[in-house]
Write an enzyme that holds these catalytic residues in place. Structure first.
Site, PDB file in Angstrom:
ATOM      1  N   GLY A 123       0.818  -1.212   0.000  1.00 41.08           N
ATOM      2  CA  GLY A 123       0.000   0.000   0.000  1.00 41.08           C
ATOM      3  C   GLY A 123       0.847   1.255   0.000  1.00 41.08           C
ATOM      4  O   GLY A 123       0.469   2.279   0.587  1.00 41.08           O
TER       5      GLY A 123
ATOM      6  N   PRO B  31       2.997  -4.222  -3.211  1.00 45.68           N
ATOM      7  CA  PRO B  31       3.218  -2.771  -3.271  1.00 45.68           C
ATOM      8  C   PRO B  31       1.978  -1.936  -3.550  1.00 45.68           C
ATOM      9  O   PRO B  31       1.899  -0.787  -3.137  1.00 45.68           O
ATOM     10  CB  PRO B  31       4.237  -2.624  -4.401  1.00 45.68           C
ATOM     11  CG  PRO B  31       4.910  -3.954  -4.478  1.00 45.68           C
ATOM     12  CD  PRO B  31       3.870  -4.954  -4.139  1.00 45.68           C
ATOM     13  N   GLY B  32       1.011  -2.472  -4.290  1.00 47.62           N
ATOM     14  CA  GLY B  32      -0.209  -1.710  -4.547  1.00 47.62           C
ATOM     15  C   GLY B  32      -0.077  -0.714  -5.672  1.00 47.62           C
ATOM     16  O   GLY B  32       0.584  -0.961  -6.679  1.00 47.62           O
TER      17      GLY B  32
ATOM     18  N   ARG C 240     -12.955   7.689  -7.078  1.00 47.33           N
ATOM     19  CA  ARG C 240     -12.191   7.946  -5.856  1.00 47.33           C
ATOM     20  C   ARG C 240     -12.483   9.308  -5.217  1.00 47.33           C
ATOM     21  O   ARG C 240     -12.571   9.393  -3.986  1.00 47.33           O
ATOM     22  CB  ARG C 240     -10.691   7.776  -6.112  1.00 47.33           C
ATOM     23  CG  ARG C 240     -10.302   6.332  -6.440  1.00 47.33           C
ATOM     24  CD  ARG C 240      -8.787   6.145  -6.479  1.00 47.33           C
ATOM     25  NE  ARG C 240      -8.216   6.288  -5.152  1.00 47.33           N
ATOM     26  CZ  ARG C 240      -7.495   7.314  -4.764  1.00 47.33           C
ATOM     27  NH1 ARG C 240      -7.251   8.326  -5.595  1.00 47.33           N
ATOM     28  NH2 ARG C 240      -7.009   7.359  -3.540  1.00 47.33           N
TER      29      ARG C 240
ATOM     30  N   TYR D 207     -13.683   8.816  -1.523  1.00 48.78           N
ATOM     31  CA  TYR D 207     -12.682   9.111  -0.491  1.00 48.78           C
ATOM     32  C   TYR D 207     -12.294  10.581  -0.402  1.00 48.78           C
ATOM     33  O   TYR D 207     -11.351  10.919   0.320  1.00 48.78           O
ATOM     34  CB  TYR D 207     -11.398   8.304  -0.768  1.00 48.78           C
ATOM     35  CG  TYR D 207     -11.609   6.854  -1.073  1.00 48.78           C
ATOM     36  CD1 TYR D 207     -12.209   6.000  -0.141  1.00 48.78           C
ATOM     37  CD2 TYR D 207     -11.213   6.313  -2.292  1.00 48.78           C
ATOM     38  CE1 TYR D 207     -12.392   4.663  -0.424  1.00 48.78           C
ATOM     39  CE2 TYR D 207     -11.392   4.962  -2.582  1.00 48.78           C
ATOM     40  CZ  TYR D 207     -11.994   4.156  -1.641  1.00 48.78           C
ATOM     41  OH  TYR D 207     -12.187   2.822  -1.925  1.00 48.78           O
TER      42      TYR D 207
ATOM     43  N   CYS E  55     -25.536  13.131 -12.780  1.00 42.94           N
ATOM     44  CA  CYS E  55     -26.567  13.861 -12.046  1.00 42.94           C
ATOM     45  C   CYS E  55     -26.343  13.732 -10.542  1.00 42.94           C
ATOM     46  O   CYS E  55     -27.158  13.177  -9.809  1.00 42.94           O
ATOM     47  CB  CYS E  55     -27.940  13.323 -12.444  1.00 42.94           C
ATOM     48  SG  CYS E  55     -29.301  14.354 -11.902  1.00 42.94           S
ATOM     49  N   GLU E  56     -25.199  14.224 -10.101  1.00 42.35           N
ATOM     50  CA  GLU E  56     -24.790  14.187  -8.693  1.00 42.35           C
ATOM     51  C   GLU E  56     -23.947  15.426  -8.395  1.00 42.35           C
ATOM     52  O   GLU E  56     -23.004  15.719  -9.131  1.00 42.35           O
ATOM     53  CB  GLU E  56     -23.942  12.944  -8.378  1.00 42.35           C
ATOM     54  CG  GLU E  56     -24.666  11.622  -8.501  1.00 42.35           C
ATOM     55  CD  GLU E  56     -25.568  11.333  -7.323  1.00 42.35           C
ATOM     56  OE1 GLU E  56     -25.456  12.046  -6.292  1.00 42.35           O
ATOM     57  OE2 GLU E  56     -26.398  10.399  -7.435  1.00 42.35           O
TER      58      GLU E  56
END
Length: 467
Positions: free
Chosen positions: A269, A312-313, A358, A362, A389-390
Protein backbone atom coordinates in the site's frame (compact mmCIF):
# COMPACT_ATOMS: atom_id res chain seq x y z
CA UNK A 1 -3.19 37.09 -3.72
CA UNK A 2 -4.15 33.49 -3.06
CA UNK A 3 -7.77 32.55 -3.66
CA UNK A 4 -9.30 32.06 -0.17
CA UNK A 5 -11.20 29.02 -1.44
CA UNK A 6 -7.95 27.17 -2.14
CA UNK A 7 -6.86 24.63 0.50
CA UNK A 8 -3.68 25.48 2.41
CA UNK A 9 -1.63 22.77 0.68
CA UNK A 10 -2.44 23.99 -2.84
CA UNK A 11 0.01 26.43 -4.34
CA UNK A 12 -0.44 27.91 -7.79
CA UNK A 13 2.44 26.71 -9.99
CA UNK A 14 4.65 29.34 -11.57
CA UNK A 15 4.10 27.68 -14.93
CA UNK A 16 0.64 26.21 -15.52
CA UNK A 17 2.04 24.24 -18.47
CA UNK A 18 4.69 22.43 -16.44
CA UNK A 19 4.46 18.71 -15.72
CA UNK A 20 5.70 17.68 -12.26
CA UNK A 21 7.81 14.52 -12.74
CA UNK A 22 6.62 13.01 -9.45
CA UNK A 23 3.05 13.00 -10.77
CA UNK A 24 3.32 12.40 -14.50
CA UNK A 25 4.72 9.41 -16.44
CA UNK A 26 8.30 9.90 -17.57
CA UNK A 27 7.30 10.12 -21.25
CA UNK A 28 4.81 12.94 -20.62
CA UNK A 29 6.11 16.01 -22.49
CA UNK A 30 4.70 18.85 -24.53
CA UNK A 31 5.53 19.00 -28.22
CA UNK A 32 6.48 22.09 -30.18
CA UNK A 33 2.80 23.10 -30.37
CA UNK A 34 2.30 22.78 -26.61
CA UNK A 35 0.22 19.63 -26.91
CA UNK A 36 0.72 16.95 -24.27
CA UNK A 37 2.24 13.77 -25.64
CA UNK A 38 2.36 10.41 -23.89
CA UNK A 39 4.59 7.61 -25.12
CA UNK A 40 5.42 9.77 -28.10
CA UNK A 41 1.77 10.25 -29.15
CA UNK A 42 -0.23 13.45 -28.93
CA UNK A 43 -3.42 13.41 -26.91
CA UNK A 44 -5.50 14.76 -29.78
CA UNK A 45 -4.52 11.80 -31.93
CA UNK A 46 -5.41 9.41 -29.10
CA UNK A 47 -8.83 11.02 -28.69
CA UNK A 48 -9.46 10.97 -32.45
CA UNK A 49 -8.65 7.27 -32.56
CA UNK A 50 -10.20 6.04 -29.32
CA UNK A 51 -12.70 8.68 -28.20
CA UNK A 52 -13.02 10.84 -25.09
CA UNK A 53 -12.75 10.31 -22.23
CA UNK A 54 -9.92 7.81 -22.48
CA UNK A 55 -7.65 6.04 -20.02
CA UNK A 56 -4.04 6.14 -21.25
CA UNK A 57 -1.44 3.81 -19.75
CA UNK A 58 2.24 4.57 -20.34
CA UNK A 59 3.59 1.08 -20.93
CA UNK A 60 7.23 2.17 -20.72
CA UNK A 61 6.56 3.75 -17.32
CA UNK A 62 4.64 0.68 -16.18
CA UNK A 63 7.43 -1.70 -17.13
CA UNK A 64 10.04 0.57 -15.56
CA UNK A 65 8.10 0.70 -12.30
CA UNK A 66 7.77 -3.08 -12.21
CA UNK A 67 11.55 -3.38 -12.40
CA UNK A 68 12.08 -0.51 -9.95
CA UNK A 69 9.90 -2.19 -7.33
CA UNK A 70 11.50 -5.57 -7.91
CA UNK A 71 15.00 -4.11 -7.60
CA UNK A 72 14.21 -2.14 -4.44
CA UNK A 73 12.90 -5.12 -2.47
CA UNK A 74 15.33 -7.66 -3.92
CA UNK A 75 18.28 -5.48 -2.93
CA UNK A 76 16.84 -4.75 0.51
CA UNK A 77 16.19 -8.43 1.22
CA UNK A 78 19.60 -9.44 -0.08
CA UNK A 79 21.30 -7.10 2.39
CA UNK A 80 19.81 -9.06 5.29
CA UNK A 81 20.46 -12.48 3.79
CA UNK A 82 16.91 -13.06 2.57
CA UNK A 83 14.89 -13.07 -0.62
CA UNK A 84 11.72 -11.24 -1.61
CA UNK A 85 8.60 -12.00 -3.61
CA UNK A 86 6.61 -9.10 -5.06
CA UNK A 87 2.89 -9.36 -5.80
CA UNK A 88 1.33 -6.93 -8.27
CA UNK A 89 -2.09 -5.76 -7.07
CA UNK A 90 -4.49 -6.93 -9.75
CA UNK A 91 -7.29 -4.87 -8.22
CA UNK A 92 -5.44 -1.66 -9.11
CA UNK A 93 -5.50 -2.27 -12.87
CA UNK A 94 -6.13 -5.60 -14.54
CA UNK A 95 -6.13 -6.66 -18.18
CA UNK A 96 -4.52 -9.67 -19.82
CA UNK A 97 -1.80 -7.44 -21.32
CA UNK A 98 -1.05 -5.95 -17.90
CA UNK A 99 -0.67 -9.47 -16.49
CA UNK A 100 1.78 -10.29 -19.27
CA UNK A 101 3.86 -7.21 -18.42
CA UNK A 102 3.92 -8.33 -14.79
CA UNK A 103 4.88 -11.88 -15.72
CA UNK A 104 7.66 -10.70 -18.07
CA UNK A 105 9.15 -8.57 -15.27
CA UNK A 106 9.37 -11.59 -12.99
CA UNK A 107 6.77 -10.46 -10.46
CA UNK A 108 3.90 -12.45 -9.02
CA UNK A 109 0.28 -11.28 -8.90
CA UNK A 110 -2.26 -10.92 -6.12
CA UNK A 111 -5.91 -11.73 -6.83
CA UNK A 112 -8.90 -11.66 -4.51
CA UNK A 113 -11.80 -12.96 -6.60
CA UNK A 114 -12.51 -15.70 -9.09
CA UNK A 115 -12.73 -13.08 -11.83
CA UNK A 116 -9.27 -11.71 -11.14
CA UNK A 117 -7.93 -15.26 -11.00
CA UNK A 118 -9.54 -15.99 -14.37
CA UNK A 119 -7.84 -12.98 -15.98
CA UNK A 120 -4.44 -13.90 -14.53
CA UNK A 121 -4.72 -17.48 -15.77
CA UNK A 122 -6.09 -16.43 -19.18
CA UNK A 123 -3.02 -14.22 -19.63
CA UNK A 124 -0.70 -17.16 -18.94
CA UNK A 125 0.49 -16.31 -15.44
CA UNK A 126 1.86 -19.52 -13.87
CA UNK A 127 -0.25 -20.64 -10.92
CA UNK A 128 2.76 -20.76 -8.63
CA UNK A 129 3.16 -16.99 -9.08
CA UNK A 130 -0.39 -16.19 -8.03
CA UNK A 131 -1.44 -15.36 -4.49
CA UNK A 132 -5.12 -15.41 -3.59
CA UNK A 133 -6.52 -13.03 -1.00
CA UNK A 134 -10.08 -12.19 -0.01
CA UNK A 135 -12.24 -12.40 3.08
CA UNK A 136 -15.08 -14.44 1.56
CA UNK A 137 -13.66 -16.89 -0.95
CA UNK A 138 -16.32 -19.31 -2.18
CA UNK A 139 -15.79 -23.04 -2.51
CA UNK A 140 -15.85 -22.59 -6.28
CA UNK A 141 -13.14 -19.90 -6.14
CA UNK A 142 -11.01 -21.96 -3.78
CA UNK A 143 -11.45 -24.99 -6.00
CA UNK A 144 -10.27 -23.04 -9.06
CA UNK A 145 -7.28 -21.71 -7.14
CA UNK A 146 -6.24 -25.16 -5.89
CA UNK A 147 -6.77 -26.65 -9.34
CA UNK A 148 -4.55 -23.94 -10.82
CA UNK A 149 -1.79 -24.70 -8.29
CA UNK A 150 -1.68 -21.14 -6.99
CA UNK A 151 1.39 -20.45 -4.92
CA UNK A 152 -0.47 -19.32 -1.82
CA UNK A 153 -3.99 -18.82 -0.53
CA UNK A 154 -4.33 -16.33 2.29
CA UNK A 155 -6.57 -17.58 5.09
CA UNK A 156 -8.67 -14.70 6.40
CA UNK A 157 -10.81 -16.46 9.02
CA UNK A 158 -10.95 -19.66 11.03
CA UNK A 159 -13.75 -20.98 8.85
CA UNK A 160 -11.49 -20.87 5.78
CA UNK A 161 -9.06 -23.37 7.27
CA UNK A 162 -11.55 -26.21 6.98
CA UNK A 163 -12.90 -24.88 3.69
CA UNK A 164 -9.52 -24.81 1.95
CA UNK A 165 -8.40 -28.09 3.52
CA UNK A 166 -11.52 -29.88 2.30
CA UNK A 167 -11.16 -28.57 -1.25
CA UNK A 168 -7.46 -29.45 -1.37
CA UNK A 169 -8.21 -32.91 0.03
CA UNK A 170 -10.88 -33.50 -2.61
CA UNK A 171 -8.27 -32.76 -5.27
CA UNK A 172 -5.61 -34.74 -3.40
CA UNK A 173 -3.29 -31.75 -3.32
CA UNK A 174 -1.27 -29.96 -0.65
CA UNK A 175 -2.12 -26.26 -0.75
CA UNK A 176 0.29 -23.65 0.59
CA UNK A 177 -1.41 -21.06 2.80
CA UNK A 178 -0.66 -17.89 4.71
CA UNK A 179 -2.63 -16.59 7.69
CA UNK A 180 -3.71 -12.96 7.54
CA UNK A 181 -3.23 -11.25 10.89
CA UNK A 182 -4.82 -8.06 12.07
CA UNK A 183 -1.66 -6.59 13.59
CA UNK A 184 -3.42 -3.74 15.38
CA UNK A 185 -1.43 -1.23 13.33
CA UNK A 186 -3.35 0.98 10.95
CA UNK A 187 -1.16 3.25 8.87
CA UNK A 188 -2.63 6.40 7.36
CA UNK A 189 -0.92 8.68 4.90
CA UNK A 190 0.70 10.89 7.52
CA UNK A 191 0.17 9.04 10.80
CA UNK A 192 -0.40 5.60 12.21
CA UNK A 193 -2.57 4.42 15.03
CA UNK A 194 -1.82 1.29 17.07
CA UNK A 195 -4.71 -0.40 18.82
CA UNK A 196 -5.26 -3.75 20.50
CA UNK A 197 -7.60 -5.00 17.84
CA UNK A 198 -8.98 -3.15 14.84
CA UNK A 199 -12.66 -3.14 14.02
CA UNK A 200 -12.55 -4.22 10.37
CA UNK A 201 -13.39 -7.19 8.18
CA UNK A 202 -9.90 -8.44 7.30
CA UNK A 203 -7.66 -10.80 9.24
CA UNK A 204 -7.63 -12.50 12.60
CA UNK A 205 -6.45 -11.21 15.98
CA UNK A 206 -2.83 -11.74 16.98
CA UNK A 207 -3.97 -13.58 20.10
CA UNK A 208 -5.66 -16.23 17.93
CA UNK A 209 -2.61 -16.94 15.77
CA UNK A 210 -1.03 -19.87 17.71
CA UNK A 211 -4.27 -21.86 17.88
CA UNK A 212 -5.14 -21.27 14.24
CA UNK A 213 -1.65 -22.15 13.03
CA UNK A 214 -1.96 -25.38 14.99
CA UNK A 215 -5.25 -26.08 13.21
CA UNK A 216 -3.66 -25.39 9.83
CA UNK A 217 -0.83 -27.78 10.61
CA UNK A 218 -3.29 -30.48 11.67
CA UNK A 219 -4.42 -30.80 8.04
CA UNK A 220 -2.20 -32.93 5.82
CA UNK A 221 -3.49 -31.09 2.74
CA UNK A 222 -2.34 -27.67 3.96
CA UNK A 223 1.21 -26.32 4.14
CA UNK A 224 1.76 -23.30 6.38
CA UNK A 225 4.00 -20.65 4.82
CA UNK A 226 3.78 -17.85 7.37
CA UNK A 227 1.87 -14.77 8.44
CA UNK A 228 0.42 -12.03 6.29
CA UNK A 229 -0.23 -8.39 7.21
CA UNK A 230 -1.68 -5.43 5.35
CA UNK A 231 -1.96 -2.22 7.33
CA UNK A 232 -3.49 0.19 4.83
CA UNK A 233 -3.09 2.01 1.56
CA UNK A 234 -1.51 5.20 0.16
CA UNK A 235 1.08 5.14 2.98
CA UNK A 236 3.94 7.64 2.97
CA UNK A 237 5.86 6.69 6.11
CA UNK A 238 7.61 3.52 7.20
CA UNK A 239 6.73 3.42 10.90
CA UNK A 240 3.55 1.40 10.50
CA UNK A 241 5.29 -1.29 8.45
CA UNK A 242 8.03 -1.58 11.06
CA UNK A 243 5.53 -1.84 13.91
CA UNK A 244 3.49 -4.49 12.08
CA UNK A 245 6.59 -6.52 11.21
CA UNK A 246 7.79 -6.48 14.80
CA UNK A 247 4.40 -7.58 16.15
CA UNK A 248 4.18 -10.48 13.73
CA UNK A 249 7.78 -11.57 14.22
CA UNK A 250 7.27 -11.65 17.97
CA UNK A 251 4.98 -14.65 17.41
CA UNK A 252 7.46 -16.57 15.25
CA UNK A 253 9.54 -18.14 18.08
CA UNK A 254 6.39 -19.78 19.44
CA UNK A 255 5.29 -20.95 16.00
CA UNK A 256 8.75 -22.34 15.19
CA UNK A 257 8.53 -24.81 18.07
CA UNK A 258 6.19 -27.05 16.09
CA UNK A 259 7.31 -26.45 12.51
CA UNK A 260 8.74 -24.19 9.87
CA UNK A 261 7.59 -20.62 9.24
CA UNK A 262 9.51 -19.83 6.07
CA UNK A 263 7.85 -16.55 5.04
CA UNK A 264 6.57 -13.21 6.23
CA UNK A 265 4.25 -11.17 3.99
CA UNK A 266 4.16 -7.52 5.05
CA UNK A 267 1.65 -6.35 2.46
CA UNK A 268 2.18 -2.88 1.06
CA UNK A 269 0.00 0.00 0.00
CA UNK A 270 2.93 2.34 -0.66
CA UNK A 271 1.86 5.88 -1.51
CA UNK A 272 2.24 7.95 -4.66
CA UNK A 273 1.99 11.66 -5.47
CA UNK A 274 -1.38 12.77 -6.76
CA UNK A 275 -0.50 16.46 -6.52
CA UNK A 276 2.57 18.63 -5.96
CA UNK A 277 2.18 18.81 -2.19
CA UNK A 278 2.56 15.05 -1.71
CA UNK A 279 6.09 13.69 -1.17
CA UNK A 280 6.19 9.95 -0.51
CA UNK A 281 9.36 8.31 0.76
CA UNK A 282 11.69 6.91 -1.89
CA UNK A 283 10.82 3.25 -2.32
CA UNK A 284 14.41 2.04 -2.04
CA UNK A 285 14.75 3.79 1.32
CA UNK A 286 11.42 2.44 2.53
CA UNK A 287 12.34 -1.12 1.49
CA UNK A 288 15.74 -0.88 3.17
CA UNK A 289 14.28 0.41 6.43
CA UNK A 290 11.63 -2.32 6.55
CA UNK A 291 14.22 -5.02 5.85
CA UNK A 292 16.62 -3.61 8.44
CA UNK A 293 13.84 -3.59 11.04
CA UNK A 294 13.04 -7.23 10.24
CA UNK A 295 16.71 -8.19 10.60
CA UNK A 296 17.04 -6.35 13.91
CA UNK A 297 13.93 -7.99 15.35
CA UNK A 298 15.01 -11.45 14.24
CA UNK A 299 18.40 -10.97 15.85
CA UNK A 300 16.74 -9.87 19.07
CA UNK A 301 14.45 -12.91 19.01
CA UNK A 302 17.23 -15.31 18.06
CA UNK A 303 15.50 -16.57 14.91
CA UNK A 304 16.47 -16.76 11.24
CA UNK A 305 15.26 -14.04 8.91
CA UNK A 306 12.30 -15.39 6.91
CA UNK A 307 11.71 -14.92 3.23
CA UNK A 308 9.86 -11.66 2.67
CA UNK A 309 6.84 -10.94 0.50
CA UNK A 310 5.31 -7.58 -0.38
CA UNK A 311 2.20 -6.29 -2.15
CA UNK A 312 3.22 -2.77 -3.27
CA UNK A 313 -0.21 -1.71 -4.55
CA UNK A 314 -0.79 1.46 -6.56
CA UNK A 315 2.87 2.45 -6.68
CA UNK A 316 3.25 0.36 -9.84
CA UNK A 317 0.16 1.19 -11.88
CA UNK A 318 -0.94 4.52 -10.40
CA UNK A 319 1.64 6.92 -11.87
CA UNK A 320 1.48 5.21 -15.29
CA UNK A 321 -2.07 6.31 -16.04
CA UNK A 322 -3.46 9.58 -17.40
CA UNK A 323 -7.13 10.19 -18.15
CA UNK A 324 -7.97 12.56 -20.99
CA UNK A 325 -11.25 14.49 -20.99
CA UNK A 326 -12.94 17.01 -23.28
CA UNK A 327 -14.30 20.25 -21.83
CA UNK A 328 -18.02 20.75 -22.30
CA UNK A 329 -19.24 23.72 -20.24
CA UNK A 330 -17.57 26.30 -18.00
CA UNK A 331 -19.02 28.58 -15.35
CA UNK A 332 -17.55 30.95 -12.78
CA UNK A 333 -19.27 30.54 -9.42
CA UNK A 334 -19.06 33.26 -6.77
CA UNK A 335 -18.63 31.53 -3.44
CA UNK A 336 -18.89 33.13 0.00
CA UNK A 337 -16.81 31.42 2.64
CA UNK A 338 -16.18 32.73 6.19
CA UNK A 339 -17.24 36.22 5.19
CA UNK A 340 -15.00 36.37 2.12
CA UNK A 341 -16.19 36.03 -1.46
CA UNK A 342 -14.17 34.51 -4.26
CA UNK A 343 -14.70 32.86 -7.62
CA UNK A 344 -14.23 29.18 -8.33
CA UNK A 345 -14.23 28.10 -11.96
CA UNK A 346 -16.32 24.97 -12.61
CA UNK A 347 -15.13 23.07 -15.67
CA UNK A 348 -17.43 20.25 -16.78
CA UNK A 349 -15.97 17.34 -18.74
CA UNK A 350 -17.38 14.35 -20.61
CA UNK A 351 -16.63 11.81 -17.88
CA UNK A 352 -16.81 11.94 -14.12
CA UNK A 353 -17.51 9.65 -11.20
CA UNK A 354 -18.23 6.73 -13.53
CA UNK A 355 -14.60 6.66 -14.68
CA UNK A 356 -13.01 7.88 -11.43
CA UNK A 357 -15.01 7.15 -8.30
CA UNK A 358 -12.19 7.95 -5.86
CA UNK A 359 -12.96 11.66 -5.33
CA UNK A 360 -16.58 10.81 -4.53
CA UNK A 361 -15.69 7.77 -2.39
CA UNK A 362 -12.68 9.11 -0.49
CA UNK A 363 -12.55 12.84 -1.28
CA UNK A 364 -9.33 11.97 -3.11
CA UNK A 365 -7.40 14.89 -4.57
CA UNK A 366 -6.05 14.87 -8.12
CA UNK A 367 -4.19 17.31 -10.37
CA UNK A 368 -5.20 18.54 -13.80
CA UNK A 369 -3.48 20.23 -16.72
CA UNK A 370 -4.64 21.61 -20.04
CA UNK A 371 -3.50 19.04 -22.58
CA UNK A 372 -4.40 20.11 -26.11
CA UNK A 373 -2.35 23.31 -26.04
CA UNK A 374 -0.20 25.60 -23.95
CA UNK A 375 -1.61 28.71 -22.32
CA UNK A 376 -0.02 31.97 -21.23
CA UNK A 377 -3.13 33.02 -19.28
CA UNK A 378 -3.18 33.59 -15.54
CA UNK A 379 -4.29 30.79 -13.27
CA UNK A 380 -7.85 30.33 -12.05
CA UNK A 381 -8.80 28.15 -9.09
CA UNK A 382 -10.82 25.43 -10.75
CA UNK A 383 -12.94 22.40 -9.98
CA UNK A 384 -13.22 19.80 -12.71
CA UNK A 385 -16.60 18.09 -12.53
CA UNK A 386 -18.32 15.34 -14.46
CA UNK A 387 -21.55 15.02 -16.39
CA UNK A 388 -23.43 12.84 -13.89
CA UNK A 389 -26.57 13.86 -12.05
CA UNK A 390 -24.79 14.19 -8.69
CA UNK A 391 -23.42 17.27 -6.94
CA UNK A 392 -20.59 15.10 -5.65
CA UNK A 393 -19.52 14.20 -9.19
CA UNK A 394 -16.07 15.75 -8.89
CA UNK A 395 -12.98 14.70 -10.84
CA UNK A 396 -10.46 17.25 -9.55
CA UNK A 397 -11.53 19.08 -6.43
CA UNK A 398 -8.81 21.75 -6.26
CA UNK A 399 -6.28 22.87 -8.84
CA UNK A 400 -5.37 25.79 -11.06
CA UNK A 401 -6.21 25.87 -14.75
CA UNK A 402 -5.51 28.70 -17.18
CA UNK A 403 -8.23 31.32 -16.99
CA UNK A 404 -8.76 30.98 -20.75
CA UNK A 405 -9.72 27.30 -20.57
CA UNK A 406 -12.36 26.83 -23.24
CA UNK A 407 -15.00 24.49 -24.59
CA UNK A 408 -13.42 21.55 -26.52
CA UNK A 409 -10.07 21.92 -24.80
CA UNK A 410 -8.62 18.58 -23.70
CA UNK A 411 -7.69 18.19 -20.05
CA UNK A 412 -5.37 15.56 -18.61
CA UNK A 413 -5.63 14.12 -15.09
CA UNK A 414 -2.47 12.21 -14.09
CA UNK A 415 -1.95 9.36 -11.62
CA UNK A 416 -5.16 7.61 -12.65
CA UNK A 417 -3.62 4.23 -13.45
CA UNK A 418 -4.76 2.64 -10.19
CA UNK A 419 -8.35 2.04 -9.09
CA UNK A 420 -9.97 4.28 -11.71
CA UNK A 421 -10.77 1.77 -14.45
CA UNK A 422 -11.13 -0.92 -11.77
CA UNK A 423 -13.81 1.07 -9.92
CA UNK A 424 -15.52 2.38 -13.04
CA UNK A 425 -19.27 2.02 -13.49
CA UNK A 426 -22.12 2.71 -15.87
CA UNK A 427 -23.85 5.20 -13.61
CA UNK A 428 -26.39 7.28 -15.55
CA UNK A 429 -26.00 4.63 -18.26
CA UNK A 430 -22.64 6.09 -19.33
CA UNK A 431 -20.43 3.61 -21.23
CA UNK A 432 -16.94 3.09 -19.81
CA UNK A 433 -13.97 4.56 -21.73
CA UNK A 434 -11.31 2.67 -23.63
CA UNK A 435 -8.04 1.74 -21.94
CA UNK A 436 -5.11 2.32 -24.28
CA UNK A 437 -1.41 1.60 -23.84
CA UNK A 438 1.19 3.89 -25.42
CA UNK A 439 4.86 3.16 -26.03
CA UNK A 440 7.53 4.42 -28.43
CA UNK A 441 5.15 6.34 -30.66
CA UNK A 442 2.56 3.59 -30.97
CA UNK A 443 -0.69 2.81 -29.17
CA UNK A 444 -2.63 -0.37 -28.72
CA UNK A 445 -5.97 -1.12 -27.17
CA UNK A 446 -6.03 -2.85 -23.79
CA UNK A 447 -9.80 -2.66 -23.29
CA UNK A 448 -12.19 -1.32 -25.92
CA UNK A 449 -14.64 1.43 -25.08
CA UNK A 450 -18.16 0.36 -24.25
CA UNK A 451 -21.12 1.51 -26.31
CA UNK A 452 -24.71 2.15 -25.35
CA UNK A 453 -25.55 -0.95 -27.38
CA UNK A 454 -23.26 -2.98 -25.10
CA UNK A 455 -25.26 -1.82 -22.11
CA UNK A 456 -28.62 -2.42 -23.76
CA UNK A 457 -27.57 -5.94 -24.77
CA UNK A 458 -27.57 -6.97 -21.11
CA UNK A 459 -31.10 -5.71 -20.55
CA UNK A 460 -33.35 -8.79 -20.70
CA UNK A 461 -36.33 -6.65 -21.66
CA UNK A 462 -34.60 -4.93 -24.57
CA UNK A 463 -36.19 -5.67 -27.93
CA UNK A 464 -33.85 -4.36 -30.64
CA UNK A 465 -36.37 -4.90 -33.44
CA UNK A 466 -38.65 -2.35 -31.75
CA UNK A 467 -35.90 0.14 -30.81
Amino acid sequence: MKNPLAPDWLQEPKDLNSLEPRIWPRTAVRNAHGELTLGGIGVRELVRKHGSPIYVVDQEEFEARLLMVRRAFTDAASKIGSTSKIYYASKSLLTTDVVRWVEAAGLSIDVSTGGELAVALAAGMPGERIGMNGNNKSLVEIGRAVSADVGAIVIDSELEIERIASVAGAQDKVQAVRLRVNSGVHAHTHEYLATAREDQKFGIAISDVPDLVQKIRSHSHLRFLGLHSHIGSQIFIVDGFVAAAERLLDIYPQLLIDGEVPELNLGGGFGISYHRAEHPMELSELATRIASAVEARCQKLGISVPKLAFEPGRIISGPTGVTIYSVGTIKDVLVSDSGASAVRKYVSVDGGMSDNARPALYEAEYSVSIASRKSAATGALSRVVGKHCESGDIVVRNDYLPSDVAVNDLLAVPATGAYCFSLSSNYNFVPRPAVVAVKAGASHLLVRAETEQDLLSRDAGYQPEKA
